[in-house]
Design a protein around this motif. Structure first.
Motif, PDB file in Angstrom:
ATOM      1  N   LEU A 193      11.553  10.723  -2.724  1.00  0.00           N
ATOM      2  CA  LEU A 193      10.230   9.717  -3.036  1.00  0.00           C
ATOM      3  C   LEU A 193      10.909   8.778  -3.694  1.00  0.00           C
ATOM      4  N   THR A 194      11.840   8.960  -4.613  1.00  0.00           N
ATOM      5  CA  THR A 194      12.657   7.671  -5.387  1.00  0.00           C
ATOM      6  C   THR A 194      13.448   6.938  -4.458  1.00  0.00           C
ATOM      7  N   VAL A 241       3.693   5.900  -2.793  1.00  0.00           N
ATOM      8  CA  VAL A 241       4.888   6.624  -3.087  1.00  0.00           C
ATOM      9  C   VAL A 241       4.822   6.652  -4.517  1.00  0.00           C
ATOM     10  N   LYS A 242       4.660   5.586  -5.326  1.00  0.00           N
ATOM     11  CA  LYS A 242       4.611   5.625  -6.821  1.00  0.00           C
ATOM     12  C   LYS A 242       3.753   6.714  -7.403  1.00  0.00           C
ATOM     13  N   ASN A 243       2.668   6.651  -6.977  1.00  0.00           N
ATOM     14  CA  ASN A 243       1.624   7.859  -7.300  1.00  0.00           C
ATOM     15  C   ASN A 243       2.052   9.283  -6.851  1.00  0.00           C
ATOM     16  N   THR A 293       0.917  -1.375   0.050  1.00  0.00           N
ATOM     17  CA  THR A 293      -0.084   0.203  -0.047  1.00  0.00           C
ATOM     18  C   THR A 293       0.685   1.359  -0.086  1.00  0.00           C
ATOM     19  N   GLN A 294       2.053   1.352   0.895  1.00  0.00           N
ATOM     20  CA  GLN A 294       2.830   2.394   0.723  1.00  0.00           C
ATOM     21  C   GLN A 294       3.527   2.782  -0.607  1.00  0.00           C
ATOM     22  N   ILE A 350      13.508   1.778  -1.015  1.00  0.00           N
ATOM     23  CA  ILE A 350      13.741   1.012   0.134  1.00  0.00           C
ATOM     24  C   ILE A 350      12.406   0.060   0.467  1.00  0.00           C
ATOM     25  N   LEU A 351      11.100   0.683  -0.183  1.00  0.00           N
ATOM     26  CA  LEU A 351      10.025  -0.141  -0.080  1.00  0.00           C
ATOM     27  C   LEU A 351       9.917  -1.238  -0.835  1.00  0.00           C
TER      28      LEU A 351
END
Length: 120
Positions: free
Chosen positions: A77-78, A41-43, A36-37, A83-84
């Protein structure tokens, strides 16, 4: 069901199976949270990349919106995305490993139940 008692060894396997299943559910829950995170983050990264040069971009910091420059938020964000993604891959591997362990232990427990005459 028979009134026979199960052996201490089988009881130990059942406890181990229960622990593995609980761990599996916990890891699966963590993976779903990471998934979900990662989507969020991608959005956000996609929206920031669409922003035109000089366009104001704001970031939520606690209860306050703070203006940030495009390059720094893209970098942040990248990095967060990377990391995610790493954490997601680690959790995917853990889910697979636990699933295989649970399957093997289920087979052992089923076999032992039959051998002990407890299973019908």
């Amino acid at each position: 069901m028979s009134s026979k008692k199960i052996s201490p060894r089988l009881q130990q396997y059942l406890v181990q199976l229960d622990r593995l299943q609980n761990t599996y559910l916990a890891v699966l829950s963590q993976k779903q949270a990471i998934d979900t995170q990662l989507i969020e983050v991608k959005n956000a990264l996609n929206e920031v990349e669409k922003a035109k040069k000089g366009q104001e971009i704001y970031k939520l910091a606690g209860n306050v919106l703070v203006r940030v420059n495009k390059e720094s938020i893209e970098k942040e964000l990248t990095e967060t995305k990377e990391i995610l993604e790493t954490r997601q891959k680690t959790l995917e591997n853990e889910v697979k490993r636990l699933s295989k362990e649970i399957e093997k232990l289920n087979e052992i427990v089923s076999r032992m139940l039959k051998e002990e005459g407890v299973a019908t």
